[in-house]
Design an enzyme around this catalytic site. Structure first.
Site, PDB file in Angstrom:
ATOM      1  N   ASP A  28       0.850  -1.194   0.000  1.00 57.11           N
ATOM      2  CA  ASP A  28       0.000   0.000   0.000  1.00 57.11           C
ATOM      3  C   ASP A  28       0.885   1.244   0.000  1.00 57.11           C
ATOM      4  OD1 ASP A  28      -3.206   0.549   1.041  1.00 57.11           O
ATOM      5  OD2 ASP A  28      -1.778   2.212   1.106  1.00 57.11           O
ATOM      6  N   ASN A  82     -12.751  -3.308   2.995  1.00 55.92           N
ATOM      7  CA  ASN A  82     -13.700  -2.209   3.097  1.00 55.92           C
ATOM      8  C   ASN A  82     -14.679  -2.323   1.939  1.00 55.92           C
ATOM      9  OD1 ASN A  82     -12.473  -1.018   5.373  1.00 55.92           O
ATOM     10  ND2 ASN A  82     -10.920  -0.075   4.070  1.00 55.92           N
ATOM     11  N   GLY A  88     -15.647   3.215   4.006  1.00 60.38           N
ATOM     12  CA  GLY A  88     -14.569   4.078   3.506  1.00 60.38           C
ATOM     13  C   GLY A  88     -13.829   3.507   2.317  1.00 60.38           C
ATOM     14  N   GLN A  89     -14.497   2.628   1.539  1.00 58.35           N
ATOM     15  CA  GLN A  89     -13.832   2.097   0.334  1.00 58.35           C
ATOM     16  C   GLN A  89     -13.548   3.230  -0.630  1.00 58.35           C
ATOM     17  OE1 GLN A  89     -15.922  -1.037  -1.817  1.00 58.35           O
ATOM     18  NE2 GLN A  89     -14.323  -1.142  -3.379  1.00 58.35           N
ATOM     19  N   HIS A  95     -10.284  -5.084  -3.063  1.00 56.07           N
ATOM     20  CA  HIS A  95      -8.941  -5.320  -2.524  1.00 56.07           C
ATOM     21  C   HIS A  95      -9.018  -5.757  -1.076  1.00 56.07           C
ATOM     22  CE1 HIS A  95     -10.086  -1.087  -2.299  1.00 56.07           C
ATOM     23  NE2 HIS A  95      -9.447  -1.032  -1.154  1.00 56.07           N
ATOM     24  N   LEU A  96      -8.164  -6.709  -0.729  1.00 55.61           N
ATOM     25  CA  LEU A  96      -7.976  -7.120   0.662  1.00 55.61           C
ATOM     26  C   LEU A  96      -6.773  -6.366   1.197  1.00 55.61           C
ATOM     27  CD1 LEU A  96      -9.559  -9.617  -0.469  1.00 55.61           C
ATOM     28  CD2 LEU A  96      -8.140 -11.035   1.006  1.00 55.61           C
ATOM     29  N   HIS A  97      -6.904  -5.847   2.404  1.00 52.39           N
ATOM     30  CA  HIS A  97      -5.748  -5.279   3.102  1.00 52.39           C
ATOM     31  C   HIS A  97      -5.161  -6.368   4.003  1.00 52.39           C
ATOM     32  CE1 HIS A  97      -6.883  -0.916   2.446  1.00 52.39           C
ATOM     33  NE2 HIS A  97      -8.073  -1.479   2.280  1.00 52.39           N
TER      34      HIS A  97
HETATM   35  P1  5GP Z   1      -9.792   1.401   0.652  1.00 54.24           P
HETATM   36  O1  5GP Z   1      -9.952   2.581   1.546  1.00 54.24           O
HETATM   37  O2  5GP Z   1     -10.481   1.572  -0.679  1.00 54.24           O
HETATM   38  O3  5GP Z   1     -10.144   0.109   1.326  1.00 54.24           O
HETATM   39  O4  5GP Z   1      -8.230   1.290   0.396  1.00 54.24           O
HETATM   40  C1  5GP Z   1      -7.599   1.788  -0.727  1.00 54.24           C
HETATM   41  C2  5GP Z   1      -6.124   1.699  -0.441  1.00 54.24           C
HETATM   42  O5  5GP Z   1      -5.427   1.864  -1.655  1.00 54.24           O
HETATM   43  C3  5GP Z   1      -5.630   2.757   0.528  1.00 54.24           C
HETATM   44  O6  5GP Z   1      -5.022   2.119   1.652  1.00 54.24           O
HETATM   45  C4  5GP Z   1      -4.614   3.543  -0.302  1.00 54.24           C
HETATM   46  O7  5GP Z   1      -3.496   3.964   0.447  1.00 54.24           O
HETATM   47  C5  5GP Z   1      -4.243   2.566  -1.397  1.00 54.24           C
HETATM   48  N1  5GP Z   1      -3.858   3.185  -2.661  1.00 54.24           N
HETATM   49  C6  5GP Z   1      -4.539   4.144  -3.342  1.00 54.24           C
HETATM   50  N2  5GP Z   1      -3.904   4.466  -4.478  1.00 54.24           N
HETATM   51  C7  5GP Z   1      -2.790   3.677  -4.516  1.00 54.24           C
HETATM   52  C8  5GP Z   1      -1.726   3.556  -5.471  1.00 54.24           C
HETATM   53  O8  5GP Z   1      -1.670   4.217  -6.503  1.00 54.24           O
HETATM   54  N3  5GP Z   1      -0.761   2.640  -5.189  1.00 54.24           N
HETATM   55  C9  5GP Z   1      -0.778   1.879  -4.056  1.00 54.24           C
HETATM   56  N4  5GP Z   1       0.222   1.014  -3.894  1.00 54.24           N
HETATM   57  N5  5GP Z   1      -1.777   1.977  -3.136  1.00 54.24           N
HETATM   58  C10 5GP Z   1      -2.760   2.857  -3.367  1.00 54.24           C
END
Ligand code: 5GP
Length: 116
Positions: A28, A82, A88-89, A95-97
């Protein structure tokens, strides 16, 4: 097309840690833990709620492989998805964190306005 499709297509860079026929994993860009990896399906799926079970299986297997590769399998780690706006997606590509590398705090309610 989301930013994650551009990462899959190598149109923008990412620090990749794992790839197979169906999934890709990379660091991330804004880590919320010492190790913070995103695991995504290569096919375009907008969120968890609309994802088929086969793809969910690929993602979970990839998460296990990433945890092993980064030696999180014994120390422990958290997997978070998310789904939608209340969660907060930010990116409309499932995507899985994977979060690890330190003892993680518990997630607690900060706002109890929603009663349902
Ligand atoms: P969400 O909030 O949608 O669950 O998480 C999206 C995640 O994608 C966030 O943790 C954010 O930091 C990450 N992210 C957004 N844009 C990029 C990118 O261009 N490259 C990488 N490696 N991560 C990204």
């Amino acid at each position: 097309m989301t930013i994650f499709t551009k990462i899959i297509n190598r149109e923008i860079p990412a620090n990749r840690v794992y790839e197979d026929d169906h999934t890709l994993a990379f660091h991330d860009v804004d880590p919320q833990a010492p190790i913070h990896i995103l695991v995504i399906p290569k096919k375009e799926v907008k969120d968890f709620q609309s994802c088929d079970s086969e793809t969910i299986g690929y993602l979970l297997s990839a998460a296990q492989a990433v945890a092993k590769k980064l030696k999180l399998d014994e120390s422990g780690y958290r997997v978070v998805i998310n789904n939608g706006k209340d969660a907060g997606q930010e990116v409309a590509h499932l995507h899985l964190h994977i979060l690890g590398g330190a003892k993680l705090g518990h997630i607690r309610h900060q706002d109890r306005t929603r009663k349902d």
